[in-house]
Design an enzyme around this catalytic site. Sequence first.
Site, short mmCIF file in Angstrom:
data_model
loop_
_atom_site.label_atom_id
_atom_site.label_comp_id
_atom_site.label_asym_id
_atom_site.label_seq_id
_atom_site.Cartn_x
_atom_site.Cartn_y
_atom_site.Cartn_z
N HIS A 123 61.91 44.36 32.19
CA HIS A 123 60.32 44.78 32.17
C HIS A 123 59.47 44.54 33.36
O HIS A 123 58.42 45.04 33.44
CB HIS A 123 59.72 44.80 30.88
CG HIS A 123 58.99 45.66 30.28
ND1 HIS A 123 58.54 45.74 29.02
CD2 HIS A 123 58.57 47.03 30.98
CE1 HIS A 123 57.61 46.95 28.75
NE2 HIS A 123 57.69 47.72 29.97
N ASP A 146 56.88 48.07 22.62
CA ASP A 146 57.30 46.54 23.13
C ASP A 146 57.19 45.63 21.85
O ASP A 146 56.25 45.96 21.13
CB ASP A 146 56.62 46.00 24.25
CG ASP A 146 57.62 45.07 25.06
OD1 ASP A 146 58.30 44.16 24.42
OD2 ASP A 146 57.43 45.06 26.32
N HIS A 148 56.88 42.79 22.69
CA HIS A 148 56.14 41.73 23.39
C HIS A 148 54.98 42.34 24.04
O HIS A 148 55.15 43.54 24.27
CB HIS A 148 56.93 40.93 24.28
CG HIS A 148 58.38 40.57 23.46
ND1 HIS A 148 59.34 40.96 23.61
CD2 HIS A 148 58.53 39.32 23.03
CE1 HIS A 148 60.51 40.61 22.99
NE2 HIS A 148 60.01 39.44 22.51
N ASP A 150 53.81 41.07 27.04
CA ASP A 150 54.18 40.88 28.69
C ASP A 150 52.97 40.93 29.24
O ASP A 150 52.65 41.52 30.40
CB ASP A 150 55.04 42.30 28.94
CG ASP A 150 56.24 42.40 28.37
OD1 ASP A 150 56.66 41.22 27.74
OD2 ASP A 150 56.93 43.50 28.54
N HIS A 163 59.39 39.14 33.37
CA HIS A 163 59.50 40.25 32.73
C HIS A 163 58.34 39.91 31.33
O HIS A 163 57.95 41.21 30.72
CB HIS A 163 60.78 40.58 32.20
CG HIS A 163 61.29 39.61 31.34
ND1 HIS A 163 62.02 40.02 30.02
CD2 HIS A 163 60.99 38.44 30.70
CE1 HIS A 163 62.67 39.22 29.29
NE2 HIS A 163 61.59 38.21 29.67
N ASP A 254 60.01 49.33 26.05
CA ASP A 254 61.14 48.32 25.97
C ASP A 254 62.04 48.46 24.74
O ASP A 254 61.36 48.53 23.78
CB ASP A 254 60.42 47.00 25.90
CG ASP A 254 61.16 45.55 26.15
OD1 ASP A 254 62.56 45.73 25.50
OD2 ASP A 254 60.84 44.52 26.80
N ASP A 256 63.30 46.81 23.15
CA ASP A 256 63.22 45.58 22.01
C ASP A 256 62.26 45.82 21.24
O ASP A 256 62.00 45.26 20.34
CB ASP A 256 63.14 44.21 22.65
CG ASP A 256 62.07 43.63 23.29
OD1 ASP A 256 61.21 44.40 23.04
OD2 ASP A 256 61.96 42.61 24.24
N GLU A 299 65.13 46.88 29.44
CA GLU A 299 65.65 45.88 29.09
C GLU A 299 67.02 46.20 28.08
O GLU A 299 67.26 45.49 27.09
CB GLU A 299 64.66 45.04 27.90
CG GLU A 299 63.54 44.42 28.53
CD GLU A 299 63.76 43.19 29.57
OE1 GLU A 299 64.81 42.60 29.20
OE2 GLU A 299 62.78 42.89 30.19
#
Length: 357
Positions: A123, A146, A148, A150, A163, A254, A256, A299
């Site tokens: 990312h 995402d 997260h 980031d 990332h 992302d 994830d 990712e």
Amino acid sequence: MSLGTSVARLLGKQTGSPVQLQRRAAHSVALIGAPFSRGQKRNGADRGPAAIRNAGLVEKLSGLGCQVYDFGDLTFTQVHNDEVYNNKVKHPRSVGSANRVLADTVHGAVTAGHSCVTLGGDHSLALGSISGHARHYPHLGVIWVDAHADINTPLTTMSGNLHGQPVSFLLRELQDKVPPLPGFSWLKPCLSRSDIVYIGLRDVDPAEHYILKNYDIQYFSMRDIDRFGIQKVMERTFEHLLGRGQSPIHLSVDIDAFDPALAPATGTPVKGGLTYREGMYISEEVHNTGLLSVMDIVEVNPLLGASQEEVSATVNLAVDVIATCFGQTREGAHTVFEELPSPGSPDESDSEQQVQI
Ligand SMILES: [Mn+2]
């Protein structure tokens, strides 16, 4: 009063009109592979672009009526002696230099009139993708999907992996908190705090939470999705980003963000993520704005699945997200279907007569 109606008015949306279908059918999409994984520590994220292409992305987009221009995979120069910055931040020169190349490529593709798909890669490449995009369209709305945020700065990061930091470099309001990193001198912040909305957060560091709260950055965590439902979340996302007027959308996904049961082949999975249906709804709504200009899918790490099935599930999910962003629908699409065949109308003259009737 319906929020949906106001958003539709906001967007000047004419869902299903022939004009819009025609416009979508003529979509030209640039594919840019960014096989880069130095923004985090696991090997294999650099194999994402090949895996996603091999899963039939180009064919799928073509089948949706998109003209696909595959720019291939970028090659990034190896940076030797890329020492850790401040005893913490890893591979700054590699990340900086790769993103400089990506920014130029995305800028070129967008300037040439293409929509753009950046295939990651980790990312950190959002640095280049968003910078290059903003160079052509200075006023972007960014939707960051995402687990997260980031948004650590190089001074708050716990892992040192870039990332987990790209958004801090992109936001103007954070520049007095971000030190100049070697390899980053080309990068200028291009977003304001009100230009980004997060969806899917569920693993946010203390400093990141501080930033989100104190800089009043809009986000919808998984808890918010549980509370409001994904439909309200998307309405509010578009109200926030487009309430001031239309602007091109940059969607940074992302993988994830999805639940690890759906996307296991990724470096930092967090349980309790988006369902398949929530992910498709997000993608459909972004497509329906007609404003999607650049998207990242990052990712995907084919080396991290426990089995070939896990890798395929993750890669196919990425393909579905991209295809849905460019018009694949769950209710069926008819962009390339103009007329039903009738019995006994084998030639042109017959069908013309039918039209007159
Ligand atoms: Mn991320």
